[in-house]
Design a protein around this motif. Structure first.
Motif, PDB file in Angstrom:
ATOM      1  N   TYR A  96       2.054  -6.187  -7.441  1.00  0.00           N
ATOM      2  CA  TYR A  96       0.984  -6.921  -8.106  1.00  0.00           C
ATOM      3  C   TYR A  96       0.787  -8.291  -7.479  1.00  0.00           C
ATOM      4  N   VAL A  97       1.900  -8.926  -7.116  1.00  0.00           N
ATOM      5  CA  VAL A  97       1.846 -10.311  -6.641  1.00  0.00           C
ATOM      6  C   VAL A  97       1.049 -10.407  -5.352  1.00  0.00           C
ATOM      7  N   SER A  98       1.277  -9.455  -4.448  1.00  0.00           N
ATOM      8  CA  SER A  98       0.552  -9.464  -3.174  1.00  0.00           C
ATOM      9  C   SER A  98      -0.030  -8.085  -2.939  1.00  0.00           C
ATOM     10  N   SER A  99      -0.922  -7.687  -3.843  1.00  0.00           N
ATOM     11  CA  SER A  99      -1.404  -6.308  -3.811  1.00  0.00           C
ATOM     12  C   SER A  99      -2.273  -6.014  -2.606  1.00  0.00           C
ATOM     13  N   TYR A 100      -2.715  -7.041  -1.880  1.00  0.00           N
ATOM     14  CA  TYR A 100      -3.515  -6.811  -0.695  1.00  0.00           C
ATOM     15  C   TYR A 100      -2.659  -6.327   0.477  1.00  0.00           C
ATOM     16  N   GLU A 101      -1.360  -6.454   0.399  1.00  0.00           N
ATOM     17  CA  GLU A 101      -0.474  -6.104   1.505  1.00  0.00           C
ATOM     18  C   GLU A 101       0.214  -4.775   1.193  1.00  0.00           C
ATOM     19  N   GLN A 102      -0.118  -3.761   1.950  1.00  0.00           N
ATOM     20  CA  GLN A 102       0.391  -2.419   1.683  1.00  0.00           C
ATOM     21  C   GLN A 102       1.452  -2.026   2.704  1.00  0.00           C
ATOM     22  N   TYR A 103       2.445  -1.295   2.209  1.00  0.00           N
ATOM     23  CA  TYR A 103       3.544  -0.811   3.040  1.00  0.00           C
ATOM     24  C   TYR A 103       3.437   0.713   3.096  1.00  0.00           C
ATOM     25  N   PHE A 104       3.409   1.257   4.293  1.00  0.00           N
ATOM     26  CA  PHE A 104       3.155   2.681   4.483  1.00  0.00           C
ATOM     27  C   PHE A 104       4.428   3.462   4.767  1.00  0.00           C
ATOM     28  N   GLY A 105       4.444   4.696   4.291  1.00  0.00           N
ATOM     29  CA  GLY A 105       5.469   5.640   4.673  1.00  0.00           C
ATOM     30  C   GLY A 105       5.140   6.275   6.009  1.00  0.00           C
TER      31      GLY A 105
END
Lengths: 113, 114
Positions: A96-105
């Protein structure tokens, strides 16, 4: 190391035979995403969860369903795979805090025969 | 609505040569910008990001990108490429107005040749 894990990495299924892809994460992120990526194309968002709140993209086919039983796990169910569903399926997470930054599998490569 | 255009679908380059991968975006609000790299049969790895502050951002493996608001661009550059840089590169944009969803460009395949 905290990460996003997808199993299996490669999945072969038959035309019309239901298949489930799984994603787990140790990042404790609230948001989880499923993307479909066809060859030489950008990833296309299918749906995402804010906690247990499910959000479906308008053009995601009904053939695709998802479940998120808890924070760590998310599943993609393809009820009746067609040849056009062969693709790489990517799971991603964000907080939620940095929802613009996504981490991918690493993705699951689905083949439909 | 936001959108991203990667002007080159493929960029062939010789090893140790410089390279620039171009990315232009369209958005009516403040944006966050990203470059992701994807190696064959793998997921996307975040290469670098612009959130705020300095317009020049760098990665640990020698890539850099500069946010240019007037030209709505976020081009990726490296002064000297290696064979191992061969991969697909995706530029992406996000914004608060879009619910922080990522919008990807079509990707650029960087092909480094010996």
């Amino acid at each position: 190391d905290a990460m996003v894990i997808q199993n299996p990495r490669y999945q072969v299924t038959q035309f019309g035979k239901p298949v489930t892809l799984s994603c787990s994460q140790t990042l404790n992120h609230n948001v989880m995403y499923w993307y479909q990526q066809k060859s030489s194309q950008a990833p296309k968002l299918l749906f995402h969860y804010y906690d247990k709140d499910f959000n479906n993209e308008a053009d995601t086919p009904d053939n695709f369903q998802s479940r998120r039983p808890n924070t760590s796990f998310c599943f993609l169910d393809i009820r009746s795979p067609g040849l056009g569903d062969a693709a790489m399926y990517l799971c991603a997470t964000s907080s939620y805090v940095s929802s613009y930054e996504q981490y991918f599998g690493p993705g699951t490569r689905l083949t439909v025969t | 609505a936001q959108s991203v255009t990667q002007l080159d679908s493929q960029v062939p380059v010789l090893e140790e040569a410089p390279v620039e991968l171009r990315c232009n975006y369209s958005s009516s609000v403040s944006v966050y910008l990203f470059w992701y790299v994807q190696y064959p049969n793998q997921g996307l790895q975040l290469l670098l990001k612009y959130l705020s502050g300095s317009t020049l951002v760098e990665s640990i493996n020698g890539f850099e990108a500069e946010f240019n608001k007037s030209q709505t661009s976020f081009h990726l550059r490296k002064p000297s490429v290696h064979i191992s840089d061969t991969a697909e590169y995706f530029c992406a944009v996000s914004s608060n107005n879009a619910g922080n969803m990522l919008t990807f460009g079509g990707g650029t395949r960087l092909m480094v040749k010996p």
